[in-house]
Scaffold this motif. Structure first.
Motif, PDB file in Angstrom:
ATOM      1  N   LEU A  44       0.841  -1.206   0.000  1.00 37.48           N
ATOM      2  CA  LEU A  44       0.000   0.000   0.000  1.00 37.48           C
ATOM      3  C   LEU A  44       0.873   1.252   0.000  1.00 37.48           C
ATOM      4  CD1 LEU A  44      -2.914   1.104   0.270  1.00 37.48           C
ATOM      5  CD2 LEU A  44      -2.641   0.989   2.738  1.00 37.48           C
ATOM      6  N   ILE A 120      10.360   5.418   0.544  1.00 38.37           N
ATOM      7  CA  ILE A 120       8.899   5.369   0.354  1.00 38.37           C
ATOM      8  C   ILE A 120       8.141   5.783   1.613  1.00 38.37           C
ATOM      9  CG2 ILE A 120       8.943   3.656  -1.489  1.00 38.37           C
ATOM     10  CD1 ILE A 120       8.194   1.551   0.661  1.00 38.37           C
ATOM     11  N   GLY A 121       8.844   6.052   2.671  1.00 39.36           N
ATOM     12  CA  GLY A 121       8.138   6.490   3.884  1.00 39.36           C
ATOM     13  C   GLY A 121       9.097   6.975   4.939  1.00 39.36           C
ATOM     14  N   ARG A 122       8.539   7.768   5.845  1.00 39.42           N
ATOM     15  CA  ARG A 122       9.316   8.260   6.987  1.00 39.42           C
ATOM     16  C   ARG A 122       8.624   7.816   8.243  1.00 39.42           C
ATOM     17  NH1 ARG A 122      12.845  12.134   5.310  1.00 39.42           N
ATOM     18  NH2 ARG A 122      12.598  12.651   3.123  1.00 39.42           N
ATOM     19  N   PRO A 124       6.407   7.695  11.201  1.00 46.44           N
ATOM     20  CA  PRO A 124       5.266   8.529  11.573  1.00 46.44           C
ATOM     21  C   PRO A 124       5.418   9.169  12.950  1.00 46.44           C
ATOM     22  CG  PRO A 124       4.612   6.217  11.412  1.00 46.44           C
ATOM     23  CD  PRO A 124       6.056   6.285  11.067  1.00 46.44           C
TER      24      PRO A 124
ATOM     25  N   ALA B  13      -5.449   2.019   8.061  1.00 49.10           N
ATOM     26  CA  ALA B  13      -4.238   1.546   7.364  1.00 49.10           C
ATOM     27  C   ALA B  13      -3.803   2.578   6.337  1.00 49.10           C
ATOM     28  CB  ALA B  13      -4.506   0.203   6.700  1.00 49.10           C
ATOM     29  N   LEU B  14      -4.787   3.078   5.584  1.00 54.75           N
ATOM     30  CA  LEU B  14      -4.485   4.100   4.578  1.00 54.75           C
ATOM     31  C   LEU B  14      -3.975   5.380   5.246  1.00 54.75           C
ATOM     32  CD1 LEU B  14      -4.637   4.790   1.526  1.00 54.75           C
ATOM     33  CD2 LEU B  14      -6.913   5.715   1.949  1.00 54.75           C
ATOM     34  N   VAL B  17      -0.400   4.988   6.366  1.00 48.40           N
ATOM     35  CA  VAL B  17       0.524   5.040   5.223  1.00 48.40           C
ATOM     36  C   VAL B  17       0.671   6.475   4.716  1.00 48.40           C
ATOM     37  CG1 VAL B  17       0.755   4.369   2.801  1.00 48.40           C
ATOM     38  CG2 VAL B  17       0.220   2.649   4.504  1.00 48.40           C
ATOM     39  N   VAL B  18      -0.472   7.183   4.640  1.00 49.62           N
ATOM     40  CA  VAL B  18      -0.424   8.584   4.198  1.00 49.62           C
ATOM     41  C   VAL B  18       0.379   9.417   5.201  1.00 49.62           C
ATOM     42  CG1 VAL B  18      -1.838  10.669   3.879  1.00 49.62           C
ATOM     43  CG2 VAL B  18      -2.538   8.524   2.837  1.00 49.62           C
ATOM     44  N   GLN B  19       0.194   9.126   6.474  1.00 47.62           N
ATOM     45  CA  GLN B  19       0.948   9.868   7.503  1.00 47.62           C
ATOM     46  C   GLN B  19       2.449   9.636   7.336  1.00 47.62           C
ATOM     47  OE1 GLN B  19      -0.754   9.769  11.421  1.00 47.62           O
ATOM     48  NE2 GLN B  19       1.198  10.126  12.419  1.00 47.62           N
ATOM     49  N   SER B  20       2.814   8.402   6.976  1.00 47.01           N
ATOM     50  CA  SER B  20       4.233   8.072   6.819  1.00 47.01           C
ATOM     51  C   SER B  20       4.805   8.593   5.497  1.00 47.01           C
ATOM     52  CB  SER B  20       4.407   6.553   6.903  1.00 47.01           C
ATOM     53  OG  SER B  20       5.668   6.170   6.471  1.00 47.01           O
ATOM     54  N   SER B  21       4.015   8.492   4.420  1.00 46.46           N
ATOM     55  CA  SER B  21       4.554   8.822   3.091  1.00 46.46           C
ATOM     56  C   SER B  21       4.376  10.280   2.708  1.00 46.46           C
ATOM     57  CB  SER B  21       3.879   7.974   2.007  1.00 46.46           C
ATOM     58  OG  SER B  21       4.072   6.629   2.264  1.00 46.46           O
ATOM     59  N   VAL B  22       3.301  10.890   3.144  1.00 43.31           N
ATOM     60  CA  VAL B  22       2.987  12.247   2.687  1.00 43.31           C
ATOM     61  C   VAL B  22       3.094  13.262   3.827  1.00 43.31           C
ATOM     62  CG1 VAL B  22       1.247  13.685   1.562  1.00 43.31           C
ATOM     63  CG2 VAL B  22       1.419  11.266   0.961  1.00 43.31           C
ATOM     64  N   ALA B  24       4.368  13.196   6.764  1.00 41.65           N
ATOM     65  CA  ALA B  24       5.652  13.323   7.468  1.00 41.65           C
ATOM     66  C   ALA B  24       6.619  14.265   6.745  1.00 41.65           C
ATOM     67  CB  ALA B  24       6.292  11.946   7.634  1.00 41.65           C
ATOM     68  N   ASN B  25       6.315  14.599   5.482  1.00 39.34           N
ATOM     69  CA  ASN B  25       7.178  15.536   4.750  1.00 39.34           C
ATOM     70  C   ASN B  25       6.913  16.992   5.124  1.00 39.34           C
ATOM     71  OD1 ASN B  25       8.596  13.640   3.006  1.00 39.34           O
ATOM     72  ND2 ASN B  25       6.601  13.265   2.106  1.00 39.34           N
ATOM     73  N   PHE B  26       5.781  17.228   5.782  1.00 34.47           N
ATOM     74  CA  PHE B  26       5.419  18.599   6.129  1.00 34.47           C
ATOM     75  C   PHE B  26       5.546  18.801   7.630  1.00 34.47           C
ATOM     76  CE2 PHE B  26       3.032  17.396   2.342  1.00 34.47           C
ATOM     77  CZ  PHE B  26       3.519  18.342   1.452  1.00 34.47           C
ATOM     78  N   ASP B  34      -0.805  14.431  13.345  1.00 31.73           N
ATOM     79  CA  ASP B  34      -1.053  13.040  13.762  1.00 31.73           C
ATOM     80  C   ASP B  34      -2.416  12.627  13.217  1.00 31.73           C
ATOM     81  OD1 ASP B  34       1.324  12.690  15.407  1.00 31.73           O
ATOM     82  OD2 ASP B  34       0.397  14.120  16.764  1.00 31.73           O
ATOM     83  N   LEU B  63       0.627   2.313  12.788  1.00 27.71           N
ATOM     84  CA  LEU B  63       1.720   3.296  12.894  1.00 27.71           C
ATOM     85  C   LEU B  63       2.982   2.638  13.439  1.00 27.71           C
ATOM     86  CD1 LEU B  63       0.048   6.557  14.260  1.00 27.71           C
ATOM     87  CD2 LEU B  63       0.889   6.111  11.978  1.00 27.71           C
ATOM     88  N   LEU B  66       4.933   0.805  10.863  1.00 28.15           N
ATOM     89  CA  LEU B  66       5.680   1.645   9.919  1.00 28.15           C
ATOM     90  C   LEU B  66       6.787   2.427  10.618  1.00 28.15           C
ATOM     91  CD1 LEU B  66       2.649   3.060   7.911  1.00 28.15           C
ATOM     92  CD2 LEU B  66       4.318   1.395   7.107  1.00 28.15           C
TER      93      LEU B  66
END
Lengths: 285, 168
Positions: A44, A120-122, A124, B13-14, B17-22, B24-26, B34, B63, B66
Motif C-alpha cells: 500500500l 517510500i516512507g518516513r 510517523p 491503514a491508509l 501510510v499517508v501519515q508516513s509517506s505524505v 511526514a514531509n510537512f 497526527d 503506525l 511503519l
C-alpha cells in the motif's frame, strides 16, 4: 452490564494486549508477525508513495521520470566511489605528514557495491528518525547494511521484509556512530539529536577542534565502513572543568530531502557481541 | 462493532501510510499532523464510544508497524486517549464546537507524553523540554487545524453507518 462498564472492560483488554505486544516486541518474539503484517502495508505504501511522488513532481520546476532518477542514482554511486577515493587520499596524506610508519598498512578495502533504493516512507513518530526503502531481502538487502548518499552517511538497515527495509538514520536519538575528526585524528562517538543535528562526544580536551573540520566514520566496532563522511563540525563545546569536550556536527546529508539512497550491499558488519558476553569467572581456590 | 472494524481497519491503514509517506514531509518545527490520532479521537467523539478505542488500537498498531519504535506503544497511547475522549459521553457541553479541538489538543499532549515515557522506560535518550516545545506544541497546533474538517466528515460517516433512531 452498563455501557460504561462494558467500555472499561474493552479498554482494559486492549491495553493488556498492547502491553503484551510491547513486552513480546522487547523480547524479540514478534519479528515473524511484524514481517507478515508489514508486507501488505508496504505494498500500500509503495502505491501511495508513487502517487505522491507523481503529484508532488507536478509542482516542481524540473520533474524527472522514475527511470532517470534510478539511473541518476547509479551515477551518483560512481561519484560516491570517487569521493571515497579522494577521502582515502587525504587520509594517506595526513598520515604521511605525521611521519607515522603505522599507516603503511595495506588499505585493501574492497570496492563497495551499491544498490539504489527509493525512500517510500518516513517514521510517523515525530520523536524517531527512520525511513522506509523500497528494497528488501528479495534484492539482497540484509540487516546492518550501511546506507549512504553522495553527501555522506545516512544510517543503517535495522529491519528487512521481502520488499522493503527500515533504516535508522544517524540523526535518530538512539543512533551512535564511531567517528574520527579528519585533521586532528581524534576519535569520538557521533550521536543523533531530537532537533535533527548531530553531536560528537567523548573528544579529548587536549585536542583543538575547529569549526569546519570534517567528521568521518572511524570503522571502529565494525558497524560501518571507515572514511564515510558524516558531516562537518559547526561548533565546539569545551569547558575547562570537564574531562572531555564535544562538538556539534552538521550532517553532510540533508535528511529532509532524501529521495534515493544507496545501500552498501558488499559491506559485512563485524559482530563483536561474543567479546562482550559475560564469561563465567573461575571459582576462587 | 464489526461495522466499526470494517470501516476503521482499511481507513486507518491508509491513514497510517499517508501519515508516513505524505504528511511526514510537512513539518512545523519538529511537529507533524497526527492523522491517525485525529481520526481516532474524531470517531470517538462522533459517537462510537467503544469503537474509538478499537480504532485507536488498530491505528496505533499500523503506525507502530511503519515506525522504528516498539510495537504496541502507540496502540496503548491511542486506546487511552480514546478512552479519555469517550468520558465526555452524556455531558451537557458535548455538542460544543470547542470540544473536538480541546480533545485533540489534550490528546496530542497525552499521546506524545506516553510515547516519550515509553522511550524513556525502554532506555532511549529523551530530551523532555525540547520534545514538548519543538515537537508536541507545533503538532498540537497542526492537529487542531486539521480537526474540524476531519471531524465533520467523521460525524457524517457515523450518521450514515449508525443512523439515529427516529422518535415520534
Amino acid at each position: 452490564m452498563s455501557k460504561f462498564r462494558r467500555r472499561s472492560i474493552l479498554v482494559a483488554i486492549l491495553l493488556t494486549i498492547s502491553a503484551g505486544l510491547l513486552g513480546l516486541n522487547q523480547a524479540g518474539r514478534l519479528e515473524p508477525v511484524k514481517y507478515l503484517l508489514q508486507t501488505p502495508l508496504t505494498v500500500l505504501q509503495r502505491s501511495v508513495s508513487r502517487t505522491w511522488a507523481s503529484v508532488s513532481s507536478l509542482f516542481q520546476d524540473n520533474p524527472e521520470a522514475e527511470a532517470l532518477r534510478q539511473q541518476n542514482a547509479e551515477l551518483q554511486a560512481q561519484v560516491n566511489q570517487l569521493q571515497t577515493r579522494i577521502v582515502q587520499l587525504e587520509e594517506d596524506q595526513a598520515a604521511l605528514q605525521t611521519l607515522s610508519g603505522l599507516v603503511s598498512y595495506a588499505r585493501t578495502q574492497p570496492e563497495n557495491r551499491y544498490l539504489a533504493a527509493n525512500v517510500i516512507g518516513r517514521d510517523p513518530s515525530p520523536f524517531l528518525r527512520y525511513i522506509l526503502l523500497d528494497r528488501g531481502s528479495d534484492d539482497g538487502v540484509r540487516r546492518d547494511m550501511p546506507v549512504v548518499t553522495d553527501h555522506g552517511l545516512v544510517g543503517k538497515i535495522v529491519e528487512v521484509t521481502s520488499q522493503a527495509s527500515k533504516v535508522q538514520l544517524i540523526v535518530d536519538a538512539s543512533s551512535a556512530v564511531n567517528a574520527l575528526l579528519q585533521k586532528s585524528r581524534e576519535r569520538g562517538v557521533v550521536t543523533g539529536q531530537l532537533a535533527g543535528g548531530l553531536v560528537m562526544q567523548y573528544i579529548s580536551q587536549q585536542v583543538t577542534v575547529e569549526p569546519g573540520e570534517r567528521v568521518l566514520t572511524s570503522g571502529l566496532g565494525g558497524t560501518y565502513p571507515q572514511d564515510i563522511v558524516i558531516g562537518t563540525v559547526s561548533a565546539v563545546q569545551k569547558l575547562n572543568y570537564e574531562v572531555l569536550q564535544q562538538a556539534e556536527v552538521i550532517p553532510g546529508v540533508d535528511f529532509s530531502r532524501l529521495e534515493i539512497v544507496l545501500i552498501i550491499v558488499s559491506f559485512k558488519p563485524i559482530d563483536l557481541g561474543p567479546f562482550f558476553q559475560n564469561t563465567p569467572t573461575p571459582a576462587a581456590p | 462493532m464489526i461495522t466499526t472494524l470494517l470501516i476503521g481497519v482499511p481507513l486507518l491503514a491508509l491513514a497510517a501510510v499517508v501519515q508516513s509517506s505524505v504528511v511526514a514531509n510537512f513539518h512545523l518545527y519538529g511537529g507533524a499532523v497526527d492523522l491517525v490520532l485525529i481520526l481516532t479521537l474524531g470517531w470517538t467523539l462522533a459517537g462510537d464510544w467503544q469503537g474509538g478505542a478499537v480504532w485507536g488500537f488498530a491505528g496505533g498498531l499500523f503506525l507502530d508497524l511503519l515506525s522504528g519504535g516498539p510495537l504496541g506503544l502507540t496502540s496503548l497511547a491511542f486506546v487511552l486517549m480514546a478512552y479519555f475522549a469517550s468520558l465526555t459521553e452524556g455531558r451537557l457541553w458535548r455538542s460544543h464546537v470547542l470540544l473536538p479541538l480541546a480533545t485533540v489538543a489534550l490528546g496530542t499532549f497525552g499521546f506524545h507524553f506516553i510515547s516519550l515515557l515509553g522511550f524513556s522506560l525502554l532506555g532511549q535518550p529523551v530530551d523532555w523540554g525540547l520534545s514538548l516545545s519543538r515537537v508536541t506544541l507545533p503538532a498540537a497546533v497542526l492537529n487542531i487545524l486539521f480537526t474540524l474538517p476531519v471531524y465533520q466528515v467523521l460525524r457524517w460517516l457515523h450518521e450514515v453507518v449508525y443512523p439515529a433512531p427516529v422518535t415520534t
